[in-house]
Design an enzyme around this catalytic site. Sequence first.
Site, PDB file in Angstrom:
ATOM      1  N   ASP A   8       0.999  -1.105  -0.011  1.00 36.40           N
ATOM      2  CA  ASP A   8      -0.013   0.118   0.067  1.00 36.40           C
ATOM      3  C   ASP A   8       0.808   1.274   0.139  1.00 36.40           C
ATOM      4  O   ASP A   8       1.434   1.530   1.058  1.00 36.40           O
ATOM      5  CB  ASP A   8      -0.877  -0.028   1.218  1.00 36.40           C
ATOM      6  CG  ASP A   8      -1.843   1.246   1.450  1.00 36.40           C
ATOM      7  OD1 ASP A   8      -2.480   1.713   0.377  1.00 36.40           O
ATOM      8  OD2 ASP A   8      -1.885   1.468   2.302  1.00 36.40           O
ATOM      9  N   GLU A  67      -1.200  -1.489  -5.033  1.00 39.21           N
ATOM     10  CA  GLU A  67      -2.356  -0.548  -5.231  1.00 39.21           C
ATOM     11  C   GLU A  67      -2.239   0.300  -6.331  1.00 39.21           C
ATOM     12  O   GLU A  67      -1.125   0.890  -6.491  1.00 39.21           O
ATOM     13  CB  GLU A  67      -2.889   0.001  -4.017  1.00 39.21           C
ATOM     14  CG  GLU A  67      -4.220   0.791  -4.177  1.00 39.21           C
ATOM     15  CD  GLU A  67      -4.813   1.246  -3.071  1.00 39.21           C
ATOM     16  OE1 GLU A  67      -5.535   2.389  -2.966  1.00 39.21           O
ATOM     17  OE2 GLU A  67      -4.368   0.876  -2.106  1.00 39.21           O
ATOM     18  N   ASP A 139      -2.605   0.951   7.416  1.00 41.11           N
ATOM     19  CA  ASP A 139      -1.622   0.763   6.265  1.00 41.11           C
ATOM     20  C   ASP A 139      -1.079  -0.684   6.041  1.00 41.11           C
ATOM     21  O   ASP A 139      -0.938  -1.289   4.962  1.00 41.11           O
ATOM     22  CB  ASP A 139      -0.510   1.669   6.081  1.00 41.11           C
ATOM     23  CG  ASP A 139      -0.930   3.164   6.083  1.00 41.11           C
ATOM     24  OD1 ASP A 139      -1.582   3.682   5.316  1.00 41.11           O
ATOM     25  OD2 ASP A 139      -0.613   3.925   7.171  1.00 41.11           O
TER      26      ASP A 139
END
Length: 173
Positions: A8, A67, A139
Site C-alpha cells: 500500500d 495498489e 496501512d
Amino acid sequence: MKIILGIDPGSRITGYGLIKVVANKAVYLASGCIRVEDEKMSVRLHNVFTGVSEIIRQFSPSEFAIEQVFMAKNPDSALKLGQARGAAIVAATTNELPVAEYSARQIKQSVVGKGAADKVQVQHMVTHLLKLSKTPQADAADALAVALCHLHTEQSLVRMAGQATKTVRRRLR
C-alpha cells in the site's frame, strides 16, 4: 511455497503485507510499515525503495502486488503517491518479481465484498480472513488486503480456466 508481497504505497507511510499460500489458503507471514521522515522527496523515495528491497531480501516473495494510483482531490498528493509506487515497483522489478496492480475498488471488493468499504471494514476482514489475534495498523492491513486480492484474483482465474476447459471438453464429445 508461494509468498505474496502486497504494498500500500505512500510518500510518508508505505504499508507492506506478506502472506504465504499453503494448500490454496492464505496464511499470515508478516506486515508493517515503512515510515519515512520529513525529508526531501528524493530521500523519501530512496527510503521506500530500500525498505521494499530489504523486505524482498528478507522474505523472498515470489509475487508482488501493489495498489494503483487513484485520482485524489489534490493533484500534488496523487503525484507523490505515484512516485512512491514507482519506487516500490522498481524494487520489485530489480529483484525480478512479477508485478500485479489492483485498484482500491478491486481490493475492497475482493476482501470485504463491496468496493466502497472503509478502512475499518478492511482491517476487520483482513484480521478475520488471516485469523490474526490483533488488528493490524491501517496501512499494513491495506497491504495485506492487496496480497489477499492478488491471491483471490489468481484463484478466480484458475477456476475460470478450469470451467472453460470443461466446457470445451463437453463440446468436443
